[in-house]
Design a protein around this motif. Sequence first.
Motif, PDB file in Angstrom:
ATOM      1  N   LEU A  73      -5.675  -1.928   3.224  1.00  0.00           N
ATOM      2  CA  LEU A  73      -4.935  -2.857   2.370  1.00  0.00           C
ATOM      3  C   LEU A  73      -3.437  -2.640   2.487  1.00  0.00           C
ATOM      4  O   LEU A  73      -2.984  -1.489   2.460  1.00  0.00           O
ATOM      5  CB  LEU A  73      -5.377  -2.710   0.908  1.00  0.00           C
ATOM      6  N   PRO A  74      -2.655  -3.707   2.616  1.00  0.00           N
ATOM      7  CA  PRO A  74      -3.123  -5.101   2.710  1.00  0.00           C
ATOM      8  C   PRO A  74      -3.775  -5.392   4.056  1.00  0.00           C
ATOM      9  O   PRO A  74      -3.409  -4.804   5.075  1.00  0.00           O
ATOM     10  CB  PRO A  74      -1.834  -5.906   2.520  1.00  0.00           C
ATOM     11  N   LEU A  75      -4.726  -6.320   4.035  1.00  0.00           N
ATOM     12  CA  LEU A  75      -5.460  -6.669   5.246  1.00  0.00           C
ATOM     13  C   LEU A  75      -4.719  -7.742   6.035  1.00  0.00           C
ATOM     14  O   LEU A  75      -4.268  -8.733   5.467  1.00  0.00           O
ATOM     15  CB  LEU A  75      -6.842  -7.217   4.874  1.00  0.00           C
ATOM     16  N   THR A  76      -4.626  -7.557   7.322  1.00  0.00           N
ATOM     17  CA  THR A  76      -4.154  -8.637   8.191  1.00  0.00           C
ATOM     18  C   THR A  76      -5.338  -9.578   8.428  1.00  0.00           C
ATOM     19  O   THR A  76      -6.504  -9.182   8.238  1.00  0.00           O
ATOM     20  CB  THR A  76      -3.655  -8.091   9.529  1.00  0.00           C
ATOM     21  N   PRO A  77      -5.094 -10.803   8.824  1.00  0.00           N
ATOM     22  CA  PRO A  77      -6.213 -11.700   9.122  1.00  0.00           C
ATOM     23  C   PRO A  77      -7.183 -11.116  10.145  1.00  0.00           C
ATOM     24  O   PRO A  77      -8.403 -11.255  10.007  1.00  0.00           O
ATOM     25  CB  PRO A  77      -5.516 -12.960   9.651  1.00  0.00           C
TER      26      PRO A  77
END
Length: 294
Positions: A73-77
């Motif tokens: 987190l945060p997640l990339t696409p």
Amino acid sequence: RACPLMKCTKCRLLVHAEDDYMHTTVQSLRRLALQESVRQTESTEAREGTYDVMRRELALLDEYSVELRTRVLPLTPAQGVHFLMWGVLHRETTLDTATLGIYSSSAISRWHEQAKETTGLPLVNPTKTKIFRMALLTLAKHHKRQSKDKAAFTAIQLHGVLHRGFNLDYVGGRHNRLLASFLVGGPFRSGMACSLVVIYVIVRMQDGTDAVQFLPGSEVYVTEDPSRAIIVEVNLDKNGTAVTRRLAHIPDVFYGVRMYQELVDYILLLRPPSGGTLFAAPSYFAGLISKVDT
């Protein structure tokens, strides 16, 4: 580990406190009181169980992070798509696409939206991207688990269960039949029914018999009119909140079971603690009715 930003009081207090002129203890306490009001207001938007589900889904990201030794987190696409593939195809106990599509995606989306609001960073919500949605739809199309069809009870079957499915010579049989009648008659979830609080006193009538008088605050009581319907205050429900509580009515005669008399006899026989739960199982649960000292 995944930061459980859902309703994270500390993070939000830090953001709000940035605009304060003075950082005194008094002002911090006032901020805390205001944030508590926010929490109470939010509790009417979604039940606490919804947030528990989101936290549980975020724990899947922790599992994914440990297995792949990567930040989550945060997640990339791209990371979001890899998480989907891992859950459906590579996890030791694979996940259903419906679980990922409904629960996991909601938790990931909620985390990114709140993280964006809290930090002010231009974070991209991976669940809103075309690549994530396409991957989810493709997995659902080709790797959806087969549904397990269930047949509902018919009225005849339910009548048979209530009248022939419990040995009423035993304490446990009386307890279980009343509980089953409540679960179906409410209808209630098992956790909710088992948490019902009853407050009562037993009074001696002029004819020498005992009667049950329900007191204010009891979540289970009986109407005063001749219908003798059982009223249940539903304070815990899957989609219930503090402002959407309901009253459930169970008729006196329910599939041939005399519910009012069943409830009164149960209380007189088992004496559940007044102020405690109605379906608290006694220590003599497996004993014969004839051996219970009333």
